[in-house]
Write a protein that holds these residues in place. Structure first.
Motif, PDB file in Angstrom:
ATOM      1  N   ALA A 116       1.075  -1.185  -0.115  1.00 36.55           N
ATOM      2  CA  ALA A 116       0.085  -0.144  -0.150  1.00 36.55           C
ATOM      3  C   ALA A 116       1.332   0.933   0.051  1.00 36.55           C
ATOM      4  CB  ALA A 116      -0.845  -0.450   0.909  1.00 36.55           C
ATOM      5  N   ARG A 117       1.837   1.432   0.635  1.00 43.35           N
ATOM      6  CA  ARG A 117       2.410   2.940   1.105  1.00 43.35           C
ATOM      7  C   ARG A 117       3.254   2.601  -0.352  1.00 43.35           C
ATOM      8  NH1 ARG A 117       7.514   4.856   1.333  1.00 43.35           N
ATOM      9  NH2 ARG A 117       7.785   6.109   2.666  1.00 43.35           N
ATOM     10  N   GLU A 118       4.272   1.789  -0.920  1.00 41.46           N
ATOM     11  CA  GLU A 118       4.599   1.725  -2.146  1.00 41.46           C
ATOM     12  C   GLU A 118       3.733   2.475  -3.223  1.00 41.46           C
ATOM     13  OE1 GLU A 118       6.721  -0.851  -5.468  1.00 41.46           O
ATOM     14  OE2 GLU A 118       7.226  -0.836  -3.466  1.00 41.46           O
ATOM     15  N   LEU A 119       2.261   1.856  -3.689  1.00 42.71           N
ATOM     16  CA  LEU A 119       1.791   2.515  -4.804  1.00 42.71           C
ATOM     17  C   LEU A 119       1.051   3.656  -4.311  1.00 42.71           C
ATOM     18  CD1 LEU A 119       0.028  -1.936  -5.273  1.00 42.71           C
ATOM     19  CD2 LEU A 119       1.246  -0.112  -6.212  1.00 42.71           C
ATOM     20  N   ILE A 120       0.680   3.759  -2.715  1.00 37.70           N
ATOM     21  CA  ILE A 120       0.489   5.164  -3.048  1.00 37.70           C
ATOM     22  C   ILE A 120       0.996   6.110  -2.859  1.00 37.70           C
ATOM     23  CG2 ILE A 120      -0.917   6.458  -0.689  1.00 37.70           C
ATOM     24  CD1 ILE A 120      -2.650   3.774  -0.158  1.00 37.70           C
ATOM     25  N   ALA A 121       2.317   5.847  -2.443  1.00 38.04           N
ATOM     26  CA  ALA A 121       3.321   6.919  -2.790  1.00 38.04           C
ATOM     27  C   ALA A 121       3.752   7.170  -4.367  1.00 38.04           C
ATOM     28  CB  ALA A 121       4.795   6.500  -2.262  1.00 38.04           C
ATOM     29  N   ALA A 122       3.813   6.398  -4.956  1.00 42.10           N
ATOM     30  CA  ALA A 122       3.420   6.400  -6.672  1.00 42.10           C
ATOM     31  C   ALA A 122       2.490   7.114  -7.325  1.00 42.10           C
ATOM     32  CB  ALA A 122       4.042   5.122  -7.099  1.00 42.10           C
ATOM     33  N   ALA A 123       1.563   7.118  -6.766  1.00 39.17           N
ATOM     34  CA  ALA A 123      -0.110   7.637  -6.818  1.00 39.17           C
ATOM     35  C   ALA A 123       0.469   8.833  -6.381  1.00 39.17           C
ATOM     36  CB  ALA A 123      -0.910   6.952  -6.432  1.00 39.17           C
ATOM     37  N   HIS A 124       0.806   9.493  -5.851  1.00 37.22           N
ATOM     38  CA  HIS A 124       0.637  10.455  -4.599  1.00 37.22           C
ATOM     39  C   HIS A 124       2.074  11.224  -5.467  1.00 37.22           C
ATOM     40  CE1 HIS A 124       0.972  14.114  -2.357  1.00 37.22           C
ATOM     41  NE2 HIS A 124       1.563  13.410  -1.788  1.00 37.22           N
ATOM     42  N   ALA A 125       2.634  10.619  -6.344  1.00 36.84           N
ATOM     43  CA  ALA A 125       4.250  11.545  -7.370  1.00 36.84           C
ATOM     44  C   ALA A 125       3.435  11.710  -8.738  1.00 36.84           C
ATOM     45  CB  ALA A 125       5.426  10.471  -7.492  1.00 36.84           C
ATOM     46  N   ARG A 126       2.001  10.671  -8.701  1.00 36.31           N
ATOM     47  CA  ARG A 126       1.745  11.075 -10.708  1.00 36.31           C
ATOM     48  C   ARG A 126       0.821  11.522 -10.590  1.00 36.31           C
ATOM     49  NH1 ARG A 126      -0.148   5.411 -13.731  1.00 36.31           N
ATOM     50  NH2 ARG A 126       2.257   5.444 -14.261  1.00 36.31           N
ATOM     51  N   CYS A 127      -0.260  12.030  -9.552  1.00 35.40           N
ATOM     52  CA  CYS A 127      -1.670  12.742  -9.533  1.00 35.40           C
ATOM     53  C   CYS A 127      -1.326  14.150  -9.875  1.00 35.40           C
ATOM     54  CB  CYS A 127      -2.120  12.322  -8.862  1.00 35.40           C
ATOM     55  SG  CYS A 127      -4.268  13.485  -7.836  1.00 35.40           S
ATOM     56  N   PRO A 128      -1.547  14.716 -10.497  1.00 37.61           N
ATOM     57  CA  PRO A 128      -1.904  16.381 -11.329  1.00 37.61           C
ATOM     58  C   PRO A 128      -2.038  16.622  -9.839  1.00 37.61           C
ATOM     59  CG  PRO A 128      -2.690  15.388 -12.669  1.00 37.61           C
ATOM     60  CD  PRO A 128      -2.803  13.909 -11.493  1.00 37.61           C
ATOM     61  N   TYR A 129      -3.661  16.528  -8.523  1.00 42.22           N
ATOM     62  CA  TYR A 129      -4.056  17.054  -7.939  1.00 42.22           C
ATOM     63  C   TYR A 129      -3.205  17.065  -6.794  1.00 42.22           C
ATOM     64  CZ  TYR A 129      -9.118  17.938  -9.506  1.00 42.22           C
ATOM     65  OH  TYR A 129      -9.929  18.626  -9.830  1.00 42.22           O
ATOM     66  N   SER A 130      -2.321  16.082  -6.682  1.00 33.03           N
ATOM     67  CA  SER A 130      -1.256  15.779  -5.186  1.00 33.03           C
ATOM     68  C   SER A 130       0.418  17.037  -5.906  1.00 33.03           C
ATOM     69  CB  SER A 130      -0.261  14.533  -5.542  1.00 33.03           C
ATOM     70  OG  SER A 130      -1.098  13.760  -4.807  1.00 33.03           O
ATOM     71  N   ASN A 131       0.367  16.746  -7.620  1.00 26.88           N
ATOM     72  CA  ASN A 131       1.810  18.199  -7.625  1.00 26.88           C
ATOM     73  C   ASN A 131       0.950  19.238  -7.465  1.00 26.88           C
ATOM     74  OD1 ASN A 131       3.379  15.856  -8.584  1.00 26.88           O
ATOM     75  ND2 ASN A 131       2.392  15.443 -10.602  1.00 26.88           N
TER      76      ASN A 131
END
Length: 150
Positions: A116-131
């Protein structure tokens, strides 16, 4: 902090608001057509309309889930059963203005907790809203009912 420069604009959303938090919002394509109401917690009348925080919560959750689904697919995982709840809080900053904070609650029976942590962190790096919010908005995550540190 540097701003992200797009190499290509794929889509531009356009919405017009008249009347602020107690007005009406429409998108240029007519798909969004909503009344806005200020929440009673913020001194408003409440009302049946939505508000900017609800719209932001829905937009961020949808965008983040798409990023998570894409990252998971790359790892051979099917997270189509996942749900993401976005919570957007608003309040005074103590410096004369207002700010927001975000909590994203990820629920996915198919996502192994050890990944979970690894995939959620990768999604956080990819997501335009997160960026867009990184460095400006406090964004926290929960997975399986517990806080998740990225």
């Amino acid at each position: 902090m540097t701003t992200a420069t797009l190499t290509k604009v794929l889509y531009t959303a356009e919405a017009t608001v008249k009347g602020g938090r107690t007005g009406h919002a429409t998108s240029s394509d007519g798909r969004l057509d909503v009344d806005l109401s200020a929440p009673s917690e913020m001194g408003g009348a409440g009302g049946s309309g939505t508000n900017p925080e609800q719209l932001f919560a829905a937009g961020y959750a949808a965008c983040f889930q798409s990023a998570l689904l894409g990252v998971a697919k790359g790892e051979g995982l099917d997270l189509s059963d996942s749900e993401i709840t976005g919570r957007v809080g608003i309040g005074p900053t103590g410096h004369g203005g207002f700010g927001i904070q975000v909590e994203l609650v990820i629920d996915s029976p198919a996502l192994p907790s050890e990944q979970a942590r690894e995939l959620i962190a990768a999604a956080h790096a990819r997501c335009p809203y997160s960026n867009a919010t990184r460095g400006n908005v406090d964004v926290t995550f929960r997975f399986g009912g517990a806080p998740l540190e990225l």
